[in-house]
Design a protein around this motif. Structure first.
Motif, short mmCIF file in Angstrom:
data_model
loop_
_atom_site.label_atom_id
_atom_site.label_comp_id
_atom_site.label_asym_id
_atom_site.label_seq_id
_atom_site.Cartn_x
_atom_site.Cartn_y
_atom_site.Cartn_z
N VAL A 145 7.01 1.46 -1.06
CA VAL A 145 5.65 1.63 -0.18
C VAL A 145 5.61 2.63 0.84
CG1 VAL A 145 4.49 -0.09 1.38
CG2 VAL A 145 5.57 -1.14 -0.38
N GLU A 146 6.79 3.08 1.77
CA GLU A 146 6.68 4.12 2.47
C GLU A 146 6.27 5.51 1.88
OE1 GLU A 146 7.56 4.27 5.92
OE2 GLU A 146 7.51 2.02 5.71
N LEU A 147 6.85 5.51 0.87
CA LEU A 147 6.72 6.58 0.04
C LEU A 147 5.07 6.91 -0.59
CD1 LEU A 147 9.82 7.39 -1.95
CD2 LEU A 147 8.90 8.79 -0.17
N VAL A 148 4.69 5.90 -0.91
CA VAL A 148 3.32 5.71 -1.45
C VAL A 148 2.30 5.82 -0.23
CG1 VAL A 148 1.43 4.18 -2.54
CG2 VAL A 148 3.88 4.29 -3.83
N GLN A 149 2.52 5.34 0.59
CA GLN A 149 1.46 5.27 1.71
C GLN A 149 1.81 6.81 2.25
OE1 GLN A 149 3.30 2.39 4.54
NE2 GLN A 149 2.04 0.90 3.69
N ALA A 150 2.93 7.27 2.35
CA ALA A 150 3.01 8.94 3.04
C ALA A 150 2.24 9.89 2.00
CB ALA A 150 4.48 9.26 2.85
N ARG A 151 2.25 9.53 0.73
CA ARG A 151 1.73 10.15 -0.50
C ARG A 151 0.27 10.22 -0.14
NH1 ARG A 151 1.64 7.82 -6.04
NH2 ARG A 151 0.06 6.87 -4.80
N ASP A 152 -0.27 8.97 -0.08
CA ASP A 152 -1.61 8.84 0.08
C ASP A 152 -2.24 9.55 1.23
OD1 ASP A 152 -1.64 7.30 -2.23
OD2 ASP A 152 -1.82 5.21 -1.33
N VAL A 153 -1.73 9.35 2.16
CA VAL A 153 -2.12 10.07 3.61
C VAL A 153 -2.04 11.61 3.38
CG1 VAL A 153 -1.40 10.81 6.05
CG2 VAL A 153 -1.33 8.43 5.18
N ILE A 154 -1.14 12.26 2.52
CA ILE A 154 -0.98 13.64 2.14
C ILE A 154 -2.13 13.68 1.29
CG2 ILE A 154 0.43 15.51 1.16
CD1 ILE A 154 2.90 13.96 2.40
N LYS A 155 -2.38 13.04 0.57
CA LYS A 155 -3.50 13.54 -0.39
C LYS A 155 -4.79 13.57 0.35
CE LYS A 155 -3.63 11.40 -4.41
NZ LYS A 155 -3.44 10.55 -5.39
N GLY A 156 -4.93 12.82 1.12
CA GLY A 156 -6.27 12.49 1.72
C GLY A 156 -6.59 13.46 2.91
N SER A 157 -5.36 13.71 3.55
CA SER A 157 -5.49 14.73 4.64
C SER A 157 -5.84 16.29 4.05
CB SER A 157 -4.32 14.71 5.55
OG SER A 157 -4.27 13.32 6.03
N SER A 158 -5.09 16.48 2.85
CA SER A 158 -4.98 17.96 2.47
C SER A 158 -6.54 18.17 1.94
CB SER A 158 -4.26 17.83 1.17
OG SER A 158 -2.94 17.55 1.24
N THR A 159 -7.38 17.07 1.37
CA THR A 159 -8.72 17.39 0.95
C THR A 159 -9.35 17.74 2.37
OG1 THR A 159 -8.63 16.16 -0.72
CG2 THR A 159 -10.46 16.38 -0.29
N LEU A 160 -9.28 16.84 3.23
CA LEU A 160 -10.05 16.89 4.61
C LEU A 160 -9.74 18.27 5.38
CD1 LEU A 160 -12.11 15.53 6.58
CD2 LEU A 160 -10.09 14.28 7.63
N MET A 161 -8.63 18.83 5.19
CA MET A 161 -7.78 19.88 5.89
C MET A 161 -8.60 21.19 4.99
SD MET A 161 -5.97 21.54 7.71
CE MET A 161 -4.31 21.71 7.94
N VAL A 162 -8.99 21.12 3.88
CA VAL A 162 -9.78 22.24 3.08
C VAL A 162 -11.04 22.06 3.63
CG1 VAL A 162 -10.52 23.07 0.81
CG2 VAL A 162 -8.42 22.26 1.20
#
Length: 88
Positions: free
Chosen positions: A19-36
């Protein structure tokens, strides 16, 4: 070496860690798009101070979220490594 692999597999099969890894992965995926998109807004609005400041703040928030999530992944991956180093 096989014992280390078995421990790592058991650790990664733990539901809490998944669960921790999935949550972190989801934040990274979402934030990466927003970062661009926020970086693009920052660069393309060089002449508009308000828009540029807003994009800069969004970019800063993305960086903060990314750092927290990356550190979470790093912490989870290293949980058992520390124990194994001192396990005689």
């Amino acid at each position: 070496m096989n014992n280390i692999k078995i421990i790592r597999v058991d650790e990664l099969l733990d539901p809490w860690i998944k669960v921790e890894l999935v949550q972190a992965r989801d934040v990274i995926k979402g934030s990466s798009t927003l970062m661009v998109s926020s970086t693009k807004a920052y660069v393309t609005n060089a002449d508009k101070a308000g828009a540029r400041d807003s994009a800069k703040e969004a970019r800063r928030l993305c960086i903060d979220k990314l750092l927290v999530s990356i550190n979470d992944v790093k912490r989870i991956v290293q949980i058992k490594q520390v124990i194994l180093i001192f396990d005689f």
